[in-house]
Design a protein around this motif. Structure first.
Motif, PDB file in Angstrom:
ATOM      1  N   GLU A  32      -9.256  -3.225  -0.417  1.00  0.00           N
ATOM      2  CA  GLU A  32      -8.340  -4.151  -1.090  1.00  0.00           C
ATOM      3  C   GLU A  32      -8.541  -5.596  -0.631  1.00  0.00           C
ATOM      4  OE1 GLU A  32      -6.597  -0.105  -1.358  1.00  0.00           O
ATOM      5  OE2 GLU A  32      -7.418  -1.287   0.287  1.00  0.00           O
ATOM      6  N   SER A  52      -2.372  -1.269  -5.146  1.00  0.00           N
ATOM      7  CA  SER A  52      -2.896  -1.177  -6.507  1.00  0.00           C
ATOM      8  C   SER A  52      -3.680  -2.439  -6.864  1.00  0.00           C
ATOM      9  CB  SER A  52      -1.751  -0.997  -7.501  1.00  0.00           C
ATOM     10  OG  SER A  52      -0.970  -2.180  -7.560  1.00  0.00           O
ATOM     11  N   GLY A 102       0.793  -1.225   0.000  1.00  0.00           N
ATOM     12  CA  GLY A 102       0.000   0.000   0.000  1.00  0.00           C
ATOM     13  C   GLY A 102       0.828   1.278   0.000  1.00  0.00           C
ATOM     14  N   GLY A 104      -4.321   1.146   0.210  1.00  0.00           N
ATOM     15  CA  GLY A 104      -3.628   1.852  -0.861  1.00  0.00           C
ATOM     16  C   GLY A 104      -2.834   0.940  -1.774  1.00  0.00           C
ATOM     17  N   ARG A 120     -12.768   8.534  -2.717  1.00  0.00           N
ATOM     18  CA  ARG A 120     -13.639   8.146  -3.824  1.00  0.00           C
ATOM     19  C   ARG A 120     -14.831   7.331  -3.329  1.00  0.00           C
ATOM     20  NH1 ARG A 120     -10.172   5.128  -6.664  1.00  0.00           N
ATOM     21  NH2 ARG A 120     -11.110   3.131  -6.134  1.00  0.00           N
ATOM     22  N   GLU A 155      -6.897   8.425  -1.728  1.00  0.00           N
ATOM     23  CA  GLU A 155      -7.711   8.573  -2.937  1.00  0.00           C
ATOM     24  C   GLU A 155      -8.876   7.582  -2.931  1.00  0.00           C
ATOM     25  OE1 GLU A 155      -9.385   7.697  -6.638  1.00  0.00           O
ATOM     26  OE2 GLU A 155      -7.857   6.329  -5.883  1.00  0.00           O
ATOM     27  N   VAL A 156      -8.598   6.330  -2.574  1.00  0.00           N
ATOM     28  CA  VAL A 156      -9.649   5.302  -2.557  1.00  0.00           C
ATOM     29  C   VAL A 156     -10.696   5.635  -1.502  1.00  0.00           C
ATOM     30  CG1 VAL A 156     -10.138   2.869  -2.012  1.00  0.00           C
ATOM     31  CG2 VAL A 156      -8.212   3.466  -3.502  1.00  0.00           C
ATOM     32  N   SER A 179      -8.883   1.719   3.317  1.00  0.00           N
ATOM     33  CA  SER A 179      -8.033   1.309   2.204  1.00  0.00           C
ATOM     34  C   SER A 179      -6.588   1.203   2.666  1.00  0.00           C
ATOM     35  CB  SER A 179      -8.122   2.327   1.059  1.00  0.00           C
ATOM     36  OG  SER A 179      -7.212   1.990   0.034  1.00  0.00           O
ATOM     37  N   TYR A 187      -0.980   7.721  -0.349  1.00  0.00           N
ATOM     38  CA  TYR A 187      -1.693   8.598  -1.288  1.00  0.00           C
ATOM     39  C   TYR A 187      -2.793   7.839  -2.033  1.00  0.00           C
ATOM     40  CZ  TYR A 187       1.455   6.572  -4.793  1.00  0.00           C
ATOM     41  OH  TYR A 187       2.138   5.706  -5.594  1.00  0.00           O
ATOM     42  N   ARG A 188      -2.541   6.553  -2.349  1.00  0.00           N
ATOM     43  CA  ARG A 188      -3.600   5.743  -2.975  1.00  0.00           C
ATOM     44  C   ARG A 188      -4.705   5.451  -1.972  1.00  0.00           C
ATOM     45  NH1 ARG A 188       0.422   2.784  -6.104  1.00  0.00           N
ATOM     46  NH2 ARG A 188       0.576   1.325  -4.383  1.00  0.00           N
TER      47      ARG A 188
END
Length: 170
Positions: free
Chosen positions: A84, A41, A19, A39, A30, A26-27, A37, A22-23
């Motif tokens: 995830e 991918s 993870g 994070g 969103r 964002e998740v 999350s 920053y991801r």
């Protein structure tokens, strides 16, 4: 079920390690904060499931569905479900679709009811439910049709959408 616990712990730990903050931000943004999350991918999720299946090759039908349920749940008491982990459950079911049975529709129903986002519900419907229903024959198909008929009248929009997709196999 030691293998299921070990596989769930492996997947959870790996996803956390993959993870990025920053991801994760964002998740969570969103999804409106409904799910936590790590994070990781989508590629990391898919690779982690692939690695887990290599590491734990003896997971039978029950092991696969119990692992999917463990991943769908919360990682620890009092925490939120993790996007995830739930995506890993969907990927696991996609990869092991040939192991699924009509009796797994109840579990899929629970997943759809609690998906909290179309990002999880849609692949459950199109990549798990649709191929599962397409492979059913005879009595199993009739039993699945009864479940889909019940879903058609359900107030949950994800179940109604799933019933429409499933109706394509009549």
């Amino acid at each position: 079920m030691t293998a299921v616990r070990e596989a769930a712990a492996f997947i959870d730990r790996t996803l956390q390690n993959e993870g990025a903050w920053y991801r994760a931000d964002e998740v969570e943004g969103r999804l409106g904060g409904s799910l936590a999350s790590y994070g990781a991918s989508v590629g990391a999720v898919r690779g982690t499931v692939r690695d887990a299946l290599r590491k734990f090759p003896d997971l039978d039908h029950h092991g696969v569905v119990f692992l999917a349920s463990a991943l769908w749940g919360v990682p620890k008491p009092g925490s939120r479900p993790v996007f995830e982990r739930r995506l890993a459950a969907v990927v696991l079911l996609q990869v092991r679709i040939s192991m699924l049975r009509h009796t797994d529709l109840t579990r899929i129903e629970g997943f759809l009811r609690s998906a909290m986002t179309a990002e999880l519900a849609q692949p459950l419907i199109t990549d798990v439910l649709d191929p599962l229903l397409g492979a059913l024959e005879g009595q199993d198909r009739k039993r699945a049709a009864a479940v889909l008929a019940r879903w058609q009248a359900d107030p949950d929009h994800q179940l109604r959408a799933a019933a429409r997709i499933g109706g394509n196999h009549d």
